[in-house]
Motif scaffolding. Sequence first.
Motif, PDB file in Angstrom:
ATOM      1  N   GLY A 189       0.785  -1.230   0.000  1.00  0.00           N
ATOM      2  CA  GLY A 189       0.000   0.000   0.000  1.00  0.00           C
ATOM      3  C   GLY A 189       0.818   1.282   0.000  1.00  0.00           C
ATOM      4  N   ALA A 190       2.137   1.183  -0.068  1.00  0.00           N
ATOM      5  CA  ALA A 190       2.994   2.379  -0.068  1.00  0.00           C
ATOM      6  C   ALA A 190       3.130   2.918  -1.494  1.00  0.00           C
ATOM      7  N   ALA A 191       2.968   4.228  -1.636  1.00  0.00           N
ATOM      8  CA  ALA A 191       3.096   4.871  -2.940  1.00  0.00           C
ATOM      9  C   ALA A 191       4.531   5.358  -3.145  1.00  0.00           C
ATOM     10  N   GLN A 192       5.003   5.219  -4.357  1.00  0.00           N
ATOM     11  CA  GLN A 192       6.332   5.703  -4.737  1.00  0.00           C
ATOM     12  C   GLN A 192       6.232   6.338  -6.117  1.00  0.00           C
ATOM     13  N   ARG A 193       7.073   7.370  -6.346  1.00  0.00           N
ATOM     14  CA  ARG A 193       7.103   8.022  -7.656  1.00  0.00           C
ATOM     15  C   ARG A 193       8.490   7.832  -8.257  1.00  0.00           C
ATOM     16  N   TRP A 194       8.509   7.431  -9.515  1.00  0.00           N
ATOM     17  CA  TRP A 194       9.761   7.196 -10.230  1.00  0.00           C
ATOM     18  C   TRP A 194       9.722   7.902 -11.575  1.00  0.00           C
ATOM     19  N   ARG A 195      10.874   8.366 -12.020  1.00  0.00           N
ATOM     20  CA  ARG A 195      11.000   8.931 -13.368  1.00  0.00           C
ATOM     21  C   ARG A 195      11.966   8.040 -14.127  1.00  0.00           C
ATOM     22  N   ILE A 196      11.579   7.635 -15.326  1.00  0.00           N
ATOM     23  CA  ILE A 196      12.401   6.748 -16.140  1.00  0.00           C
ATOM     24  C   ILE A 196      13.287   7.615 -17.033  1.00  0.00           C
ATOM     25  N   VAL A 197      14.594   7.489 -16.819  1.00  0.00           N
ATOM     26  CA  VAL A 197      15.575   8.357 -17.472  1.00  0.00           C
ATOM     27  C   VAL A 197      16.710   7.527 -18.076  1.00  0.00           C
ATOM     28  N   GLY A 198      17.683   8.212 -18.654  1.00  0.00           N
ATOM     29  CA  GLY A 198      18.847   7.555 -19.222  1.00  0.00           C
ATOM     30  C   GLY A 198      19.770   7.007 -18.155  1.00  0.00           C
ATOM     31  N   GLU A 199      20.666   6.125 -18.564  1.00  0.00           N
ATOM     32  CA  GLU A 199      21.579   5.479 -17.626  1.00  0.00           C
ATOM     33  C   GLU A 199      22.441   6.478 -16.857  1.00  0.00           C
ATOM     34  N   ASP A 200      22.897   7.525 -17.530  1.00  0.00           N
ATOM     35  CA  ASP A 200      23.797   8.490 -16.890  1.00  0.00           C
ATOM     36  C   ASP A 200      23.066   9.457 -15.970  1.00  0.00           C
ATOM     37  N   GLU A 201      21.773   9.560 -16.106  1.00  0.00           N
ATOM     38  CA  GLU A 201      20.965  10.479 -15.304  1.00  0.00           C
ATOM     39  C   GLU A 201      20.347   9.787 -14.089  1.00  0.00           C
ATOM     40  N   ALA A 202      20.370   8.476 -14.072  1.00  0.00           N
ATOM     41  CA  ALA A 202      19.720   7.705 -13.006  1.00  0.00           C
ATOM     42  C   ALA A 202      20.298   8.052 -11.635  1.00  0.00           C
ATOM     43  N   ASP A 262      -2.814  -0.917 -14.349  1.00  0.00           N
ATOM     44  CA  ASP A 262      -2.076  -2.180 -14.554  1.00  0.00           C
ATOM     45  C   ASP A 262      -1.289  -2.552 -13.307  1.00  0.00           C
ATOM     46  N   VAL A 263      -1.166  -3.839 -13.077  1.00  0.00           N
ATOM     47  CA  VAL A 263      -0.315  -4.357 -12.018  1.00  0.00           C
ATOM     48  C   VAL A 263       0.853  -5.054 -12.710  1.00  0.00           C
ATOM     49  N   VAL A 264       2.062  -4.659 -12.321  1.00  0.00           N
ATOM     50  CA  VAL A 264       3.267  -5.233 -12.932  1.00  0.00           C
ATOM     51  C   VAL A 264       4.059  -5.978 -11.874  1.00  0.00           C
ATOM     52  N   VAL A 265       4.907  -6.878 -12.327  1.00  0.00           N
ATOM     53  CA  VAL A 265       5.751  -7.662 -11.436  1.00  0.00           C
ATOM     54  C   VAL A 265       7.169  -7.105 -11.518  1.00  0.00           C
ATOM     55  N   TRP A 266       7.681  -6.639 -10.380  1.00  0.00           N
ATOM     56  CA  TRP A 266       9.044  -6.120 -10.292  1.00  0.00           C
ATOM     57  C   TRP A 266       9.892  -7.197  -9.639  1.00  0.00           C
ATOM     58  N   ARG A 267      10.718  -7.867 -10.437  1.00  0.00           N
ATOM     59  CA  ARG A 267      11.596  -8.917  -9.928  1.00  0.00           C
ATOM     60  C   ARG A 267      12.893  -8.272  -9.445  1.00  0.00           C
ATOM     61  N   ARG A 268      13.169  -8.439  -8.158  1.00  0.00           N
ATOM     62  CA  ARG A 268      14.351  -7.846  -7.523  1.00  0.00           C
ATOM     63  C   ARG A 268      15.134  -8.935  -6.822  1.00  0.00           C
ATOM     64  N   PRO A 269      16.420  -8.676  -6.565  1.00  0.00           N
ATOM     65  CA  PRO A 269      17.198  -9.663  -5.798  1.00  0.00           C
ATOM     66  C   PRO A 269      16.599  -9.910  -4.415  1.00  0.00           C
ATOM     67  N   ALA A 270      15.957  -8.882  -3.844  1.00  0.00           N
ATOM     68  CA  ALA A 270      15.379  -9.021  -2.507  1.00  0.00           C
ATOM     69  C   ALA A 270      14.007  -9.682  -2.534  1.00  0.00           C
ATOM     70  N   GLY A 271      13.512 -10.002  -3.709  1.00  0.00           N
ATOM     71  CA  GLY A 271      12.210 -10.646  -3.818  1.00  0.00           C
ATOM     72  C   GLY A 271      11.301  -9.906  -4.782  1.00  0.00           C
ATOM     73  N   THR A 272      10.270 -10.589  -5.208  1.00  0.00           N
ATOM     74  CA  THR A 272       9.325 -10.046  -6.182  1.00  0.00           C
ATOM     75  C   THR A 272       8.320  -9.126  -5.493  1.00  0.00           C
ATOM     76  N   ARG A 273       8.021  -7.991  -6.159  1.00  0.00           N
ATOM     77  CA  ARG A 273       7.010  -7.056  -5.651  1.00  0.00           C
ATOM     78  C   ARG A 273       5.975  -6.828  -6.740  1.00  0.00           C
ATOM     79  N   MET A 274       4.758  -6.673  -6.347  1.00  0.00           N
ATOM     80  CA  MET A 274       3.680  -6.323  -7.264  1.00  0.00           C
ATOM     81  C   MET A 274       3.470  -4.815  -7.149  1.00  0.00           C
ATOM     82  N   LEU A 275       3.437  -4.128  -8.280  1.00  0.00           N
ATOM     83  CA  LEU A 275       3.250  -2.682  -8.301  1.00  0.00           C
ATOM     84  C   LEU A 275       2.035  -2.341  -9.144  1.00  0.00           C
ATOM     85  N   SER A 276       1.178  -1.496  -8.598  1.00  0.00           N
ATOM     86  CA  SER A 276       0.006  -1.024  -9.320  1.00  0.00           C
ATOM     87  C   SER A 276       0.293   0.390  -9.811  1.00  0.00           C
TER      88      SER A 276
END
Length: 160
Positions: free
Chosen positions: A101-114, A138-152
């Motif tokens: 239930g935690a909200a997060q905001r992300w901006r998708i940018v270039g590799e050098d700007e990340a 949409d609900v997406v699956v974020w596969r991470r080394p720390a475990g899978t998260r579902m993001l809406s």
Amino acid sequence: MSRAFTRESDAPAALPERALSAYPNYVTACGLAQLRARVETTRMELHAAQARIDVAAAMTLARDLRWLDARIAAAIVVNPATQPPARVAFGAEVTVEDDCGAAQRWRIVGEDEADASSGKVSWVSPLARALLDAQVGDVVVWRRPAGTRMLSVTYIAYPR
């Protein structure tokens, strides 16, 4: 000590070149401006290192300058106005809600700007890859080394 009394082996060894990414160098206009600013800063630092005869620093800075020049030469500026407004694509600002239930905001940018601490993730990162092409709701699956998260996906915008 005079240079005449040093061995050639005392000279710094040539540095290997910095690796360039295998991915296209997509950048935002801001990301390209940041790369250009880094070139100017690195150029000034190189001149200062050369002036004080700091060979090792000058070699490192010259290598970094070559890398930056290559990144700028390969830059492909993506105009946010050309992106699909209802889908997540390069340059999008995306708000997601995770499975806790935690909200997060992300901006998708270039590799050098990340910069994850600023909410900017590279378009080739696992998080961005999970979000690309998603729509609000949409609900997406974020596969991470720390475990899978579902993001809406709750919000998509393209800052200008």
